[in-house]
Motif scaffolding. Structure first.
Motif, PDB file in Angstrom:
ATOM      1  N   GLU A   1       0.845  -1.244   0.016  1.00 25.84           N
ATOM      2  CA  GLU A   1       0.104   0.124   0.035  1.00 25.84           C
ATOM      3  C   GLU A   1       0.897   1.328   0.011  1.00 25.84           C
ATOM      4  O   GLU A   1       0.516   2.219  -0.755  1.00 25.84           O
ATOM      5  CB  GLU A   1      -0.938  -0.080   1.258  1.00 25.84           C
TER       6      GLU A   1
ATOM      7  N   SER B   1       2.588   1.757  -3.437  1.00 27.66           N
ATOM      8  CA  SER B   1       1.723   2.025  -4.398  1.00 27.66           C
ATOM      9  C   SER B   1       1.651   3.671  -4.434  1.00 27.66           C
ATOM     10  O   SER B   1       1.605   4.374  -5.171  1.00 27.66           O
ATOM     11  CB  SER B   1       0.439   1.564  -4.357  1.00 27.66           C
TER      12      SER B   1
ATOM     13  N   GLN C   1       0.380  -4.272  -6.996  1.00 33.11           N
ATOM     14  CA  GLN C   1       1.602  -4.567  -5.958  1.00 33.11           C
ATOM     15  C   GLN C   1       2.784  -4.433  -6.704  1.00 33.11           C
ATOM     16  O   GLN C   1       3.664  -5.190  -6.475  1.00 33.11           O
ATOM     17  CB  GLN C   1       1.344  -5.716  -5.007  1.00 33.11           C
TER      18      GLN C   1
ATOM     19  N   SER D   1       2.492   1.806 -12.295  1.00 35.09           N
ATOM     20  CA  SER D   1       1.359   1.998 -11.194  1.00 35.09           C
ATOM     21  C   SER D   1       0.035   1.353 -11.222  1.00 35.09           C
ATOM     22  O   SER D   1      -0.620   1.154 -10.562  1.00 35.09           O
ATOM     23  CB  SER D   1       1.353   3.472 -11.162  1.00 35.09           C
TER      24      SER D   1
END
Length: 268
Positions: A102, A105, A175, A171
């Motif tokens: 998380e 990203s 993940q 992107s």
């Protein structure tokens, strides 16, 4: 007596099931070494040459005081040395895969937005350079320099545009990147303490003694924890595994004892 926590020199992080039995969960995690942590207790870190955490005199004293065999306390001394080894996984910080992904990203998206802004500024730079000419200085150095500046702007523009495209594609993947550090260092657990308490519990149970504690009302809303096992752990911690010596609170030991008792038998 089987070890719960084996020492391991730090290796590059690899995703997989958690390696230590008492921390088994369904999540995936890695254990990178992170500096700058405010360690709760001043544990004495041992090197490869130190195979025992306790001295021969301390081993004899503990065996006599707590009615344990010398062999059991010698084994405990080696287990403590492994737990407190400077390369032990207990000195590393758990980083969950999902949280690391998380944050990775989020970092990629920030890089993408910043690269887009750079591309936009370079485009404006190119627009400002486009009408400029060197007709009045033709054949002189300024005209040549201006041409080089325009070419440099175009090259850099192409490179940045390519970076924007690559970041955009990256992107959009699942993940694509991870951040390998602790999300909140304030919530990092003191695993060396847990390892020391578990080592003591294993020794205590191997001696045929009940892994338990006493609770005595002290007149307040809380009760006083005590008993031979808690005294044993406090004695071990105060002897030679902390520097300077430190007394571990009975309430903390009680919580770790409860966690130890919940372990499946195959995790010990």
């Amino acid at each position: 007596m089987r070890r719960l926590l084996k020492p391991m020199n730090y290796l590059p992080p690899v995703f997989g099931p958690e390696p230590e039995a008492e921390f088994k969960t369904k999540k995936q995690a890695i254990y990178p070494a992170i500096t700058g942590l405010d360690v709760q207790n001043p544990w004495r870190l041992l090197r490869d040459s130190e195979v025992d955490a306790l001295t021969p005199g301390q081993i004899s004293e503990l065996a006599e005081r707590f009615d344990l065999t010398l062999d059991l306390v010698r084994d405990l001394s080696r287990e403590l040395a492994a737990t407190l080894h400077e390369g032990s996984l207990l000195g590393a910080v758990e980083v969950e895969k999902e949280k690391a992904a998380e944050r990775g990203s989020k970092g990629l998206l920030e890089a993408l937005e910043r690269s887009k802004k750079v591309s936009d500024q370079l485009n404006k730079c190119g627009n400002a350079l486009q009408p400029l000419g060197g007709e009045f200085t033709y054949g002189a150095q300024p005209a040549s320099d201006l041409l080089e500046v325009k070419e440099s702007q175009q090259v850099i523009q192409r490179l940045v545009n390519a970076l924007v495209d690559d970041l955009s594609k990256l992107s959009s993947q699942d993940q694509p990147a991870f951040v390998f550090d602790a999300t909140d260092l304030r919530k990092v657990s003191d695993r060396r303490r847990i390892g020391v308490v578990y080592d003591c519990c294993l020794t205590w149970r191997a001696a045929g003694k009940p892994v338990t504690y006493t609770t005595t009302p002290d007149g307040s809303k809380r009760s006083t924890r005590g008993g031979p096992l808690i005294e044993f752990v406090q004695t071990i911690v105060a002897l030679n595994v902390t520097s300077p010596n430190f007394i571990l609170s009975a309430d903390t030991i009680q919580k770790d004892i409860e966690a130890f008792k919940k372990l499946p038998s195959d995790a010990e």
